[in-house]
Design a protein around this motif. Sequence first.
Motif, short mmCIF file in Angstrom:
data_model
loop_
_atom_site.label_atom_id
_atom_site.label_comp_id
_atom_site.label_asym_id
_atom_site.label_seq_id
_atom_site.Cartn_x
_atom_site.Cartn_y
_atom_site.Cartn_z
N THR A 292 0.83 -1.20 0.00
CA THR A 292 0.00 0.00 0.00
C THR A 292 0.87 1.26 0.00
O THR A 292 2.09 1.19 0.12
CB THR A 292 -0.92 0.01 1.23
N GLY A 293 0.21 2.39 -0.16
CA GLY A 293 0.91 3.67 -0.14
C GLY A 293 1.76 3.92 -1.37
O GLY A 293 2.79 4.58 -1.30
N GLY A 294 1.33 3.38 -2.54
CA GLY A 294 2.06 3.60 -3.78
C GLY A 294 3.36 2.85 -3.86
O GLY A 294 4.30 3.29 -4.54
N ARG A 295 3.46 1.69 -3.21
CA ARG A 295 4.71 0.93 -3.15
C ARG A 295 4.68 -0.34 -3.98
O ARG A 295 5.69 -1.05 -4.05
CB ARG A 295 5.02 0.57 -1.69
N ALA A 296 3.55 -0.67 -4.60
CA ALA A 296 3.44 -1.94 -5.34
C ALA A 296 2.47 -1.78 -6.51
O ALA A 296 1.55 -0.96 -6.46
CB ALA A 296 2.97 -3.05 -4.41
N TRP A 297 2.70 -2.60 -7.54
CA TRP A 297 1.93 -2.51 -8.78
C TRP A 297 1.59 -3.90 -9.32
O TRP A 297 2.30 -4.87 -9.04
CB TRP A 297 2.74 -1.78 -9.86
N ILE A 298 0.54 -3.98 -10.11
CA ILE A 298 0.35 -5.08 -11.04
C ILE A 298 0.83 -4.53 -12.37
O ILE A 298 0.21 -3.62 -12.94
CB ILE A 298 -1.13 -5.52 -11.13
N ALA A 299 1.97 -5.05 -12.84
CA ALA A 299 2.66 -4.44 -13.99
C ALA A 299 2.58 -5.33 -15.21
O ALA A 299 2.73 -6.55 -15.12
CB ALA A 299 4.12 -4.17 -13.63
N TRP A 300 2.34 -4.71 -16.38
CA TRP A 300 2.28 -5.45 -17.64
C TRP A 300 3.08 -4.82 -18.77
O TRP A 300 3.09 -5.32 -19.89
CB TRP A 300 0.85 -5.63 -18.10
N GLU A 301 3.78 -3.75 -18.48
CA GLU A 301 4.70 -3.17 -19.46
C GLU A 301 6.06 -2.96 -18.81
O GLU A 301 6.15 -2.62 -17.63
CB GLU A 301 4.21 -1.80 -19.96
N TYR A 302 7.12 -3.15 -19.62
CA TYR A 302 8.48 -2.85 -19.18
C TYR A 302 9.16 -2.06 -20.28
O TYR A 302 9.19 -2.50 -21.44
CB TYR A 302 9.27 -4.13 -18.89
N ASP A 303 9.67 -0.89 -19.93
CA ASP A 303 10.37 -0.04 -20.89
C ASP A 303 9.52 0.21 -22.13
O ASP A 303 10.02 0.20 -23.25
CB ASP A 303 11.72 -0.67 -21.26
N GLY A 304 8.23 0.42 -21.95
CA GLY A 304 7.33 0.77 -23.03
C GLY A 304 6.85 -0.39 -23.88
O GLY A 304 6.13 -0.18 -24.85
#
Length: 201
Positions: free
Chosen positions: A128-140
Amino acid sequence: MNITRGFTGRTRVSDPGLPPGQYDAGDDWPVLSAEVTPELTYADWSLRVGGLAEEERTWTWEQAHALPASVYEGDIHCVTSWSKFGVRFKGVSVDTFLDTVRPLPSATHVVAYSYTGYTTNLPLADLTGGRAWIAWEYDGQPLPPEHGGPARLLVPHLYFWKSAKWISGLELLDHDEPGFWERNGYHARGNPWEEQRYSGD
């Protein structure tokens, strides 16, 4: 969009941005996995967030991409001693998903699940607090399957085994429940700056 002992490797470089025991991997991004890389299409992927929450919720690929996008720009650190500076991931903040399900006051920890069956545990405060993501892009570019695509958990302030590849769900708990590597001797939290590599560190 928001911007926000026993290991060997290359010679360590004295750099204030490097946690102790780490080396700068430069342009390399080593591929390390506990399982075989799964073949997942966007249609296959969904994310379930449940457990100790007011509302369990599952997002499809399209539904997750309709949420406000968020970007992480910074560094990542692997327990096998490499670090990468200046990476850029795009996805959705975990806060956004948690705000929807509304964790109960009793929720203190999370187990992250992968499509492979891999699990890892985290204190809720680390997501929480902007410290974690569900990410699906790397370097665009779309996140490569060998690095966790179509989507992975990203918790960059902890060692990278906590950033579960091929993320499928987050389960909110009222206790700490060790995941795959934690049951095999790794540290429960994994803070790179404190060299929390193994249980007891």
